[in-house]
Design a protein around this motif. Sequence first.
Motif, PDB file in Angstrom:
ATOM      1  N   VAL A   1       0.837  -1.191   0.000  1.00  0.00           N
ATOM      2  CA  VAL A   1       0.000   0.000   0.000  1.00  0.00           C
ATOM      3  C   VAL A   1       0.873   1.242   0.000  1.00  0.00           C
ATOM      4  CG1 VAL A   1      -1.851  -1.169   1.206  1.00  0.00           C
ATOM      5  CG2 VAL A   1      -0.093  -0.021   2.514  1.00  0.00           C
ATOM      6  N   ARG A   2       0.279   2.342  -0.444  1.00  0.00           N
ATOM      7  CA  ARG A   2       0.998   3.602  -0.481  1.00  0.00           C
ATOM      8  C   ARG A   2       1.310   4.071   0.932  1.00  0.00           C
ATOM      9  NH1 ARG A   2       1.219   7.958  -4.143  1.00  0.00           N
ATOM     10  NH2 ARG A   2      -0.170   6.830  -5.542  1.00  0.00           N
ATOM     11  N   ARG A   3       2.454   4.670   1.089  1.00  0.00           N
ATOM     12  CA  ARG A   3       2.849   5.173   2.400  1.00  0.00           C
ATOM     13  C   ARG A   3       1.884   6.271   2.839  1.00  0.00           C
ATOM     14  NH1 ARG A   3       7.832   4.510   4.368  1.00  0.00           N
ATOM     15  NH2 ARG A   3       7.815   6.609   5.210  1.00  0.00           N
ATOM     16  N   PRO A   4       1.544   6.324   4.122  1.00  0.00           N
ATOM     17  CA  PRO A   4       0.600   7.344   4.574  1.00  0.00           C
ATOM     18  C   PRO A   4       1.154   8.758   4.496  1.00  0.00           C
ATOM     19  CG  PRO A   4       1.520   6.154   6.436  1.00  0.00           C
ATOM     20  CD  PRO A   4       1.982   5.440   5.206  1.00  0.00           C
ATOM     21  N   ASP A   5       2.463   8.913   4.329  1.00  0.00           N
ATOM     22  CA  ASP A   5       3.046  10.242   4.262  1.00  0.00           C
ATOM     23  C   ASP A   5       3.501  10.567   2.845  1.00  0.00           C
ATOM     24  OD1 ASP A   5       4.980   8.338   4.226  1.00  0.00           O
ATOM     25  OD2 ASP A   5       6.387   9.406   5.516  1.00  0.00           O
ATOM     26  N   SER A   6       2.733  10.102   1.842  1.00  0.00           N
ATOM     27  CA  SER A   6       3.064  10.445   0.465  1.00  0.00           C
ATOM     28  C   SER A   6       2.821  11.935   0.238  1.00  0.00           C
ATOM     29  CB  SER A   6       2.227   9.606  -0.501  1.00  0.00           C
ATOM     30  OG  SER A   6       0.864   9.927  -0.359  1.00  0.00           O
ATOM     31  N   PRO A   7       3.439  12.527  -0.776  1.00  0.00           N
ATOM     32  CA  PRO A   7       3.248  13.975  -1.013  1.00  0.00           C
ATOM     33  C   PRO A   7       1.793  14.356  -1.221  1.00  0.00           C
ATOM     34  CG  PRO A   7       5.147  13.157  -2.235  1.00  0.00           C
ATOM     35  CD  PRO A   7       4.479  11.958  -1.646  1.00  0.00           C
ATOM     36  N   ASP A   8       1.031  13.547  -1.971  1.00  0.00           N
ATOM     37  CA  ASP A   8      -0.379  13.874  -2.198  1.00  0.00           C
ATOM     38  C   ASP A   8      -1.169  13.852  -0.887  1.00  0.00           C
ATOM     39  OD1 ASP A   8       0.362  14.015  -4.796  1.00  0.00           O
ATOM     40  OD2 ASP A   8      -0.685  12.195  -5.450  1.00  0.00           O
ATOM     41  N   ASP A   9      -0.914  12.845  -0.071  1.00  0.00           N
ATOM     42  CA  ASP A   9      -1.621  12.774   1.216  1.00  0.00           C
ATOM     43  C   ASP A   9      -1.280  13.967   2.098  1.00  0.00           C
ATOM     44  OD1 ASP A   9      -2.594  10.402   0.321  1.00  0.00           O
ATOM     45  OD2 ASP A   9      -1.160   9.160   1.413  1.00  0.00           O
ATOM     46  N   ARG A  10      -0.019  14.325   2.137  1.00  0.00           N
ATOM     47  CA  ARG A  10       0.392  15.438   2.991  1.00  0.00           C
ATOM     48  C   ARG A  10      -0.220  16.740   2.524  1.00  0.00           C
ATOM     49  NH1 ARG A  10       5.484  16.009   1.739  1.00  0.00           N
ATOM     50  NH2 ARG A  10       5.879  17.554   3.362  1.00  0.00           N
ATOM     51  N   HIS A  11      -0.298  16.961   1.226  1.00  0.00           N
ATOM     52  CA  HIS A  11      -0.887  18.202   0.715  1.00  0.00           C
ATOM     53  C   HIS A  11      -2.394  18.252   1.004  1.00  0.00           C
ATOM     54  CE1 HIS A  11       2.911  18.696  -1.482  1.00  0.00           C
ATOM     55  NE2 HIS A  11       2.555  19.950  -1.647  1.00  0.00           N
ATOM     56  N   ILE A  12      -3.089  17.118   0.790  1.00  0.00           N
ATOM     57  CA  ILE A  12      -4.540  17.113   1.009  1.00  0.00           C
ATOM     58  C   ILE A  12      -4.859  17.310   2.487  1.00  0.00           C
ATOM     59  CG2 ILE A  12      -6.588  15.650   0.915  1.00  0.00           C
ATOM     60  CD1 ILE A  12      -5.599  14.519  -1.679  1.00  0.00           C
TER      61      ILE A  12
ATOM     62  N   ALA B   1       9.702  18.887   1.022  1.00  0.00           N
ATOM     63  CA  ALA B   1       9.808  17.427   0.992  1.00  0.00           C
ATOM     64  C   ALA B   1      10.064  16.907   2.395  1.00  0.00           C
ATOM     65  CB  ALA B   1      10.923  16.983   0.050  1.00  0.00           C
ATOM     66  N   SER B   2       9.444  15.776   2.698  1.00  0.00           N
ATOM     67  CA  SER B   2       9.642  15.168   4.008  1.00  0.00           C
ATOM     68  C   SER B   2      11.014  14.519   4.093  1.00  0.00           C
ATOM     69  CB  SER B   2       8.555  14.118   4.272  1.00  0.00           C
ATOM     70  OG  SER B   2       8.637  13.084   3.308  1.00  0.00           O
ATOM     71  N   LYS B   3      11.436  14.201   5.308  1.00  0.00           N
ATOM     72  CA  LYS B   3      12.743  13.585   5.507  1.00  0.00           C
ATOM     73  C   LYS B   3      12.816  12.202   4.880  1.00  0.00           C
ATOM     74  CE  LYS B   3      13.644  16.029   9.847  1.00  0.00           C
ATOM     75  NZ  LYS B   3      13.959  15.875  11.293  1.00  0.00           N
ATOM     76  N   ALA B   4      11.673  11.476   4.898  1.00  0.00           N
ATOM     77  CA  ALA B   4      11.684  10.130   4.325  1.00  0.00           C
ATOM     78  C   ALA B   4      11.901  10.185   2.823  1.00  0.00           C
ATOM     79  CB  ALA B   4      10.375   9.411   4.654  1.00  0.00           C
ATOM     80  N   SER B   5      11.228  11.132   2.124  1.00  0.00           N
ATOM     81  CA  SER B   5      11.409  11.220   0.679  1.00  0.00           C
ATOM     82  C   SER B   5      12.804  11.701   0.325  1.00  0.00           C
ATOM     83  CB  SER B   5      10.358  12.168   0.090  1.00  0.00           C
ATOM     84  OG  SER B   5      10.496  13.466   0.660  1.00  0.00           O
ATOM     85  N   ALA B   6      13.346  12.617   1.143  1.00  0.00           N
ATOM     86  CA  ALA B   6      14.709  13.072   0.875  1.00  0.00           C
ATOM     87  C   ALA B   6      15.720  11.965   1.106  1.00  0.00           C
ATOM     88  CB  ALA B   6      15.036  14.279   1.756  1.00  0.00           C
ATOM     89  N   ARG B   7      15.441  11.092   2.059  1.00  0.00           N
ATOM     90  CA  ARG B   7      16.365   9.992   2.337  1.00  0.00           C
ATOM     91  C   ARG B   7      16.309   8.936   1.241  1.00  0.00           C
ATOM     92  NH1 ARG B   7      14.964   9.630   7.085  1.00  0.00           N
ATOM     93  NH2 ARG B   7      13.344   8.053   6.896  1.00  0.00           N
ATOM     94  N   ASN B   8      15.138   8.754   0.625  1.00  0.00           N
ATOM     95  CA  ASN B   8      15.003   7.744  -0.416  1.00  0.00           C
ATOM     96  C   ASN B   8      15.386   8.262  -1.794  1.00  0.00           C
ATOM     97  OD1 ASN B   8      14.042   5.947   1.463  1.00  0.00           O
ATOM     98  ND2 ASN B   8      11.898   6.553   1.160  1.00  0.00           N
ATOM     99  N   ARG B   9      15.686   9.531  -1.906  1.00  0.00           N
ATOM    100  CA  ARG B   9      16.033  10.085  -3.212  1.00  0.00           C
ATOM    101  C   ARG B   9      17.384   9.545  -3.670  1.00  0.00           C
ATOM    102  NH1 ARG B   9      15.779  16.317  -3.192  1.00  0.00           N
ATOM    103  NH2 ARG B   9      13.634  15.742  -2.672  1.00  0.00           N
ATOM    104  N   LYS B  10      17.486   9.183  -4.934  1.00  0.00           N
ATOM    105  CA  LYS B  10      18.720   8.616  -5.466  1.00  0.00           C
ATOM    106  C   LYS B  10      19.775   9.709  -5.638  1.00  0.00           C
ATOM    107  CE  LYS B  10      16.547   4.824  -7.962  1.00  0.00           C
ATOM    108  NZ  LYS B  10      16.377   4.187  -9.277  1.00  0.00           N
TER     109      LYS B  10
END
Length: 685
Positions: free
Chosen positions: A315-326, A650-659
Amino acid sequence: MHFDASTFDFLLQTYREHLEGQKHKKKEAALKSGGQTGGSTGPRGVQTQLRCELCDVACTGVDAYAAHIRGAKHQKVVKLHTKLGKPIPSTEPVLLAAKAAAAAPVKRPAPSKITVISNKPVSAPVAPPPPVVVVSKVEEPVSAQKMEPQSDDEDGDRAGGQGDIQPVGHDYVEEVRNDDGKVIRFHCKLCECSFNDPNAKDMHLKGRRHRLQYKKKVNPELPVEIKPSNRARKLQESKLKKQKQKASLKRQRDDEQRWHMEMRSDSWPKRYEEDMYWRRMEEEQMYWGDQRRRMVPPPLMSRPGMPVPPLLTCVRRPDSPDDRHIMAKHSTIYPVEEELQAVQRIVSHSERALKLVSDSLLEKEEPPVETEAAEEGDEKGTETPPRVLKGVMRVGILAKGLLLRGDRNVELILLTAKKPTITLLKNIAKNLPKELQTFSEDQYEVQAHPEEANIVIFSSKEPKMQVTISLTSPLMREDSASEKDKQAGGEAAEKGVAEEEEPADLLDKRKCLENLASLRHAKWFQARANGLQSCVIIIRVLRDLCQRVPTWEKMPGWAIELLVEKVISSASGPLSPGEAMRRVLESISTGILLPDGPGLKDPCEKDTTDTLDTMMLQAREDITASAQHALRLLAFRQIHKVLGMESLPASKASARNRKRRRDGTEATEGEGEGKKDKKEDSESA
C-alpha cells in the motif's frame, strides 16, 4: 627392627622426596579445602569415596564428583524428579567407606531387599555385586520404594502433571533379569516397549500411549483424554486468533460509530475526520506490515503446475506527497473552534425554541373531543388532539458533517402533522422570538419567507450564524402519489368518496418535496458515506474547489457526494486521501458527467432520477476538461496547484530515499539548465 646408618639415610631421603611429590601435595591441598581425594585413605587404610544420593553414583575424588554434578546424566535425573515433584537431595558429597583393607569382609545385601526388587524366586545364587553398588543400594531406600508396587499411588499423588491419573496395567509389565538374578530392564507387553529406569516404568503406566493400548486391548471403558494433533491445535489457535481480531475490529467500528453519532448530536470535536484518518492509516499500515512479514517468497524454480503464492501489493505510504498536501489543505478549510461552537449554540437554541412553540400550539388547540364511548362512561373515550409540529431534523452540511471554514448557514427540517400552510409558518415565526428569550440571553432575529417555505433565524453575536428552518410534511409526497392513482384509474372518484378540501394558503409543494428529499439525503449519507475512509475529507476538498474555481460552481453538491461515495466504495480496499482524490478525478475525466455517460442515479428516489439533469452541456464539458487537467498536474506532482496552496517541503523520508548521482561531473551545465527550463515551463503552464 634396627637399621644401619646408610639404610636410615636412604629411607629418610625417600620420605623427603615423597613429601615434595605432586601426589602428596595434591592430597594435602584437598584436606585443607575440606574434601577428600579418591586416593586418600582413612584410618587403618580404608579408602573413602564421594557418593551422589540422587543418581546413586560413587565418585573417587572431588574432581570426578564435580564433573558428575555438571554432567548430562545428573541434570537429566534432576529434571525428571522436578517434573514428578519428587524431593531432590542436596548436592553436598556424602563420604562413603567403599573399600577397606584386604582383610575387611564385604557385606552382602539383605535378603529383604532382594525380595522387594523381584517377586520371582531366585533360581541361582546371587553373586555379590561391586562394593560401591551394594552399599549404595542398601542405604538408598528411595530407589527401592520407586520399584515397589505399593508406592505407585504415592508417586501418582506427588506427580505434578499426572497426579490425578492412576497407573493401569501393572501385570503387563515384566521384569527382565540377567543370569545373576538382577533386574536389568522392564518390558511392556501391551506397548511392546522396554525401559530400564523404575521411574520410567511409573510414568509409562500413567502415560497416554499405554492407557490407549490398555483401553484398546483390555478395558474399552477406560477414560483417556483425547489429545489433538499438532495440525488441529494450530488450526484451533488460528481460528481463535481470527475471532479475536474480528471482535476487536467490530468493537473499534462500534466505538467509532458511537463517537460519530455523539458528535452529530451533542458536540463538535475538532479535527474529527483527521483523527479517524490517521488512526485507520496506522492500523492499516500495521496490518499490511504483518502480512508482508508472513509472506513466503515464491520459489525461484518451480515445477509446472505448482501453485505459486501471490505477492501482496504494498500500500501507499501514509506520508506520500499527495496525502500530505490534502491533509494540510483540509486543516486550513476545516472550521475553527469558535465557528463550531457558534453553530452548535444556535442550532441547539433553535431546536429548543421549536419544542416550546410546539407545546404552546398544542395548548391553544381545541379541548379534547368527547366521543360516544365517553358519553357511556368510558374513560378512554376522550381523544387528545395530535401535535401540529411533529419534530425537527438536521439536514444538509450540518447533518453530514461537511462544514467548511466560513460557512454561516445551516439547515433544519420541521415536520408538521398536516400540510404546512402560510398561516402556520407565520404563527411559528411570531412565537419563536418570545420562546428564544425565555432561556437564552443572545439576541436573535427571526424572518419568515413563505415563498421559500422556510424561516431564517439570525444571530447577532460574532461569528454571526443563521439557521434556515424549512417546513414540510410527508402528506405532500402522498398527494403526488394519489394524483397518479387518480390519473391511472381514479378508484376513489368512482366510489364517490368526498375528499377534504385543501387549505388555500398551502406552501409551495415543490419546495416541500425538496425538503423531504434533503431529509432522505441526510439519512443516506449518514448510513453509507460517513463510514468510508477519506470520503468526508475528499468531499470537503471538492466543496472548497467548487467555491474557488468558477468552472466547478455548476457541479451540484448532492452529485459530488454521490460520486465520491461511489468511487471510494467501489475500490478494492481502503484509500488514502491522495489515492481517493486521484480516483475521483479519473472517474470524472473518463466522461461520467457527459450526456452519453452512465450518469449518477439518485438512490433516494423510487423512480430513475439522474442528479446531473440540472447541469448544462457546456458545464459538463468544462468540468470534465478541468478534471483532466488536474489529473495531469497530479501526475507531475503538482497537486498543490489543484488545491490552491503553496507546495510543501519534501519530508525527511522522501529526501532519504532520493537517489544520488554517482559523480557530480556527469551532469553537464547544459543538462542542468535544460532541466531547470523544463521545470519553469511546467510551472508557468
